[in-house]
Design a protein around this motif. Sequence first.
Motif, PDB file in Angstrom:
ATOM      1  N   VAL A   1       1.152  -1.346  -0.397  1.00  0.00           N
ATOM      2  CA  VAL A   1      -0.487   0.123   0.173  1.00  0.00           C
ATOM      3  C   VAL A   1       0.720   1.572   0.216  1.00  0.00           C
ATOM      4  CG1 VAL A   1      -1.535   1.321   1.360  1.00  0.00           C
ATOM      5  CG2 VAL A   1      -1.898  -0.699   1.345  1.00  0.00           C
ATOM      6  N   SER A   2       1.780   0.579   1.018  1.00  0.00           N
ATOM      7  CA  SER A   2       2.557   2.406   0.965  1.00  0.00           C
ATOM      8  C   SER A   2       3.441   2.925  -0.550  1.00  0.00           C
ATOM      9  CB  SER A   2       3.731   2.320   2.396  1.00  0.00           C
ATOM     10  OG  SER A   2       4.597   1.470   1.571  1.00  0.00           O
ATOM     11  N   LEU A   3       3.674   1.288  -1.044  1.00  0.00           N
ATOM     12  CA  LEU A   3       4.435   1.501  -1.785  1.00  0.00           C
ATOM     13  C   LEU A   3       3.657   2.659  -3.399  1.00  0.00           C
ATOM     14  CD1 LEU A   3       7.132   0.603  -4.002  1.00  0.00           C
ATOM     15  CD2 LEU A   3       5.746  -1.705  -4.915  1.00  0.00           C
ATOM     16  N   ALA A   4       2.181   1.620  -3.451  1.00  0.00           N
ATOM     17  CA  ALA A   4       1.782   2.243  -4.542  1.00  0.00           C
ATOM     18  C   ALA A   4       1.500   3.692  -3.647  1.00  0.00           C
ATOM     19  CB  ALA A   4       0.377   1.480  -3.787  1.00  0.00           C
ATOM     20  N   VAL A   5       0.845   4.164  -2.821  1.00  0.00           N
ATOM     21  CA  VAL A   5       0.882   5.564  -1.989  1.00  0.00           C
ATOM     22  C   VAL A   5       1.736   6.617  -3.343  1.00  0.00           C
ATOM     23  CG1 VAL A   5       0.189   6.982  -0.891  1.00  0.00           C
ATOM     24  CG2 VAL A   5      -1.285   5.033  -1.279  1.00  0.00           C
ATOM     25  N   SER A   6       2.809   5.696  -2.889  1.00  0.00           N
ATOM     26  CA  SER A   6       4.319   6.488  -2.843  1.00  0.00           C
ATOM     27  C   SER A   6       4.855   6.597  -4.159  1.00  0.00           C
ATOM     28  CB  SER A   6       5.179   6.172  -2.034  1.00  0.00           C
ATOM     29  OG  SER A   6       4.548   6.125  -0.837  1.00  0.00           O
ATOM     30  N   VAL A   7       4.938   5.670  -5.354  1.00  0.00           N
ATOM     31  CA  VAL A   7       5.330   5.805  -6.572  1.00  0.00           C
ATOM     32  C   VAL A   7       4.686   5.351  -7.569  1.00  0.00           C
ATOM     33  CG1 VAL A   7       7.562   4.815  -5.403  1.00  0.00           C
ATOM     34  CG2 VAL A   7       6.102   3.087  -6.730  1.00  0.00           C
ATOM     35  N   GLY A   8       2.843   5.128  -7.497  1.00  0.00           N
ATOM     36  CA  GLY A   8       2.150   4.960  -8.286  1.00  0.00           C
ATOM     37  C   GLY A   8       2.051   3.914  -9.541  1.00  0.00           C
ATOM     38  N   PRO A   9       2.559   3.893 -10.793  1.00  0.00           N
ATOM     39  CA  PRO A   9       2.799   3.222 -12.239  1.00  0.00           C
ATOM     40  C   PRO A   9       4.224   3.136 -11.946  1.00  0.00           C
ATOM     41  CG  PRO A   9       2.282   5.475 -12.433  1.00  0.00           C
ATOM     42  CD  PRO A   9       2.209   5.267 -11.195  1.00  0.00           C
ATOM     43  N   ARG A  10       5.585   3.396 -10.746  1.00  0.00           N
ATOM     44  CA  ARG A  10       6.669   2.460 -11.641  1.00  0.00           C
ATOM     45  C   ARG A  10       6.652   1.829 -10.487  1.00  0.00           C
ATOM     46  NH1 ARG A  10      10.194   5.857  -8.688  1.00  0.00           N
ATOM     47  NH2 ARG A  10       8.654   7.338  -7.812  1.00  0.00           N
ATOM     48  N   ALA A  11       5.690   1.236  -9.026  1.00  0.00           N
ATOM     49  CA  ALA A  11       5.380  -0.352  -8.920  1.00  0.00           C
ATOM     50  C   ALA A  11       5.208  -1.145  -9.170  1.00  0.00           C
ATOM     51  CB  ALA A  11       4.966   0.210  -7.624  1.00  0.00           C
ATOM     52  N   ILE A  12       5.913  -2.244  -9.137  1.00  0.00           N
ATOM     53  CA  ILE A  12       5.482  -3.675  -9.198  1.00  0.00           C
ATOM     54  C   ILE A  12       5.615  -4.447  -8.029  1.00  0.00           C
ATOM     55  CG2 ILE A  12       6.068  -5.797 -10.915  1.00  0.00           C
ATOM     56  CD1 ILE A  12       7.966  -3.625 -12.725  1.00  0.00           C
ATOM     57  N   ALA A  13       4.307  -5.186  -8.377  1.00  0.00           N
ATOM     58  CA  ALA A  13       4.392  -6.401  -6.688  1.00  0.00           C
ATOM     59  C   ALA A  13       4.002  -7.772  -7.382  1.00  0.00           C
ATOM     60  CB  ALA A  13       2.390  -5.869  -6.355  1.00  0.00           C
ATOM     61  N   VAL A  14       5.150  -8.681  -6.797  1.00  0.00           N
ATOM     62  CA  VAL A  14       5.031  -9.344  -6.769  1.00  0.00           C
ATOM     63  C   VAL A  14       4.956 -10.600  -5.574  1.00  0.00           C
ATOM     64  CG1 VAL A  14       6.687 -11.508  -7.844  1.00  0.00           C
ATOM     65  CG2 VAL A  14       7.268  -9.055  -8.764  1.00  0.00           C
ATOM     66  N   VAL A  15       3.544 -11.388  -5.427  1.00  0.00           N
ATOM     67  CA  VAL A  15       3.470 -12.342  -4.538  1.00  0.00           C
ATOM     68  C   VAL A  15       3.716 -13.585  -4.954  1.00  0.00           C
ATOM     69  CG1 VAL A  15       1.451 -12.925  -3.147  1.00  0.00           C
ATOM     70  CG2 VAL A  15       1.181 -10.236  -4.225  1.00  0.00           C
ATOM     71  N   LEU A  16       3.994 -14.171  -4.121  1.00  0.00           N
ATOM     72  CA  LEU A  16       4.604 -15.117  -3.831  1.00  0.00           C
ATOM     73  C   LEU A  16       3.956 -16.284  -2.720  1.00  0.00           C
ATOM     74  CD1 LEU A  16       8.364 -14.388  -4.971  1.00  0.00           C
ATOM     75  CD2 LEU A  16       6.771 -15.388  -6.712  1.00  0.00           C
TER      76      LEU A  16
ATOM     77  N   HIS B   1      -2.798  -2.188  -7.993  1.00  0.00           N
ATOM     78  CA  HIS B   1      -3.334  -2.357  -9.228  1.00  0.00           C
ATOM     79  C   HIS B   1      -4.018  -0.228  -9.371  1.00  0.00           C
ATOM     80  CE1 HIS B   1      -5.823  -3.176 -12.208  1.00  0.00           C
ATOM     81  NE2 HIS B   1      -6.823  -3.077 -11.689  1.00  0.00           N
ATOM     82  N   ARG B   2      -4.492  -0.714  -8.431  1.00  0.00           N
ATOM     83  CA  ARG B   2      -5.436   0.998  -8.564  1.00  0.00           C
ATOM     84  C   ARG B   2      -4.840   2.265  -8.634  1.00  0.00           C
ATOM     85  NH1 ARG B   2     -11.141   0.981  -6.156  1.00  0.00           N
ATOM     86  NH2 ARG B   2     -11.183   2.660  -6.768  1.00  0.00           N
ATOM     87  N   LEU B   3      -3.579   2.869  -8.306  1.00  0.00           N
ATOM     88  CA  LEU B   3      -2.654   3.424  -8.249  1.00  0.00           C
ATOM     89  C   LEU B   3      -1.673   3.041  -9.807  1.00  0.00           C
ATOM     90  CD1 LEU B   3      -2.540   4.254  -4.617  1.00  0.00           C
ATOM     91  CD2 LEU B   3      -3.607   5.264  -6.465  1.00  0.00           C
ATOM     92  N   GLY B   4      -1.864   2.119 -10.884  1.00  0.00           N
ATOM     93  CA  GLY B   4      -1.187   1.811 -12.015  1.00  0.00           C
ATOM     94  C   GLY B   4      -0.366   1.375 -11.811  1.00  0.00           C
ATOM     95  N   GLY B   5       0.360   0.215 -10.921  1.00  0.00           N
ATOM     96  CA  GLY B   5       1.166   0.252 -10.917  1.00  0.00           C
ATOM     97  C   GLY B   5       1.022  -1.587 -11.331  1.00  0.00           C
ATOM     98  N   VAL B   6       1.885  -2.945 -11.219  1.00  0.00           N
ATOM     99  CA  VAL B   6       2.004  -3.866 -12.342  1.00  0.00           C
ATOM    100  C   VAL B   6       1.905  -4.768 -10.737  1.00  0.00           C
ATOM    101  CG1 VAL B   6       3.121  -6.017 -14.060  1.00  0.00           C
ATOM    102  CG2 VAL B   6       2.159  -3.352 -14.151  1.00  0.00           C
ATOM    103  N   VAL B   7       1.572  -5.945 -11.153  1.00  0.00           N
ATOM    104  CA  VAL B   7       0.635  -6.793 -10.193  1.00  0.00           C
ATOM    105  C   VAL B   7       1.361  -8.080 -10.882  1.00  0.00           C
ATOM    106  CG1 VAL B   7      -1.124  -8.023  -8.835  1.00  0.00           C
ATOM    107  CG2 VAL B   7      -0.927  -6.013  -9.074  1.00  0.00           C
ATOM    108  N   ILE B   8       1.835  -8.998 -10.122  1.00  0.00           N
ATOM    109  CA  ILE B   8       2.052 -10.469 -10.773  1.00  0.00           C
ATOM    110  C   ILE B   8       2.162 -11.449  -9.813  1.00  0.00           C
ATOM    111  CG2 ILE B   8       4.501 -12.094 -11.710  1.00  0.00           C
ATOM    112  CD1 ILE B   8       5.712  -9.045 -12.666  1.00  0.00           C
TER     113      ILE B   8
END
Length: 211
Positions: A115-130, A145-152
């Motif tokens: 959440v902090s990553l999304a709010v802080s960097v927006g579309p520069r965020a890439i989340a990888v859930v393992l 996702h809602r703030l423009g990043g990519v989810v893997i």
Amino acid sequence: MAVREGKAPVVAMVCSTGGLDAVTRILGSLPRDFPASVIVLRHHDPQARNRLASILQRHTVLPVSAACDEDHLVAGRVFVAPTGYHTLVTSDDRLTLIVSGDRPPYRPSADLLLVSLAVSVGPRAIAVVLSGYGIDGATGATAVHRLGGVVIASDKASSAVFTMPYATITRDEIINYVMPVDDIAALLIRLVADAPALGLEAQDREGHGEG
């Protein structure tokens, strides 16, 4: 991608039980000049000694260190969330550590990081859930996702424990990619090399809603 100073993409890999192998395989396939910051978060008992940074360093050419309060995110470096602290990202691309306390549910929290990553960097965020038990990371991935990043997320076949990835995959239309662990590094390299890909809806979603 020509990355401006302080504006590199930020990859956050989050996991729990069974995730160490996945993280080492991904990091081991990233090149020395990988133009993004990487944050690795794995659930730990806050009282346990965390040797994750030293373990990961043996598997990657990228420099790895335990995150410290006020660390500045730097492209081509790996920061490991320490035990006993939640790790957050600030708007000036720094890390902030908050004592997690001695009570569950998830420590350190993948949701707080993402959440902090999304709010802080927006579309520069890439989340990888393992791999991991529980649902930690699904809410944070939704924010990315809602703030423009990519989810893997890793797929079922390559996840030692599919619970965490599945919780993210089954959120309403937030997932961009579901894929084998061994394909994730190549995707990350492509994403950070192609700035327009960050923040755009992926056209080739794979396995959405897999159970």
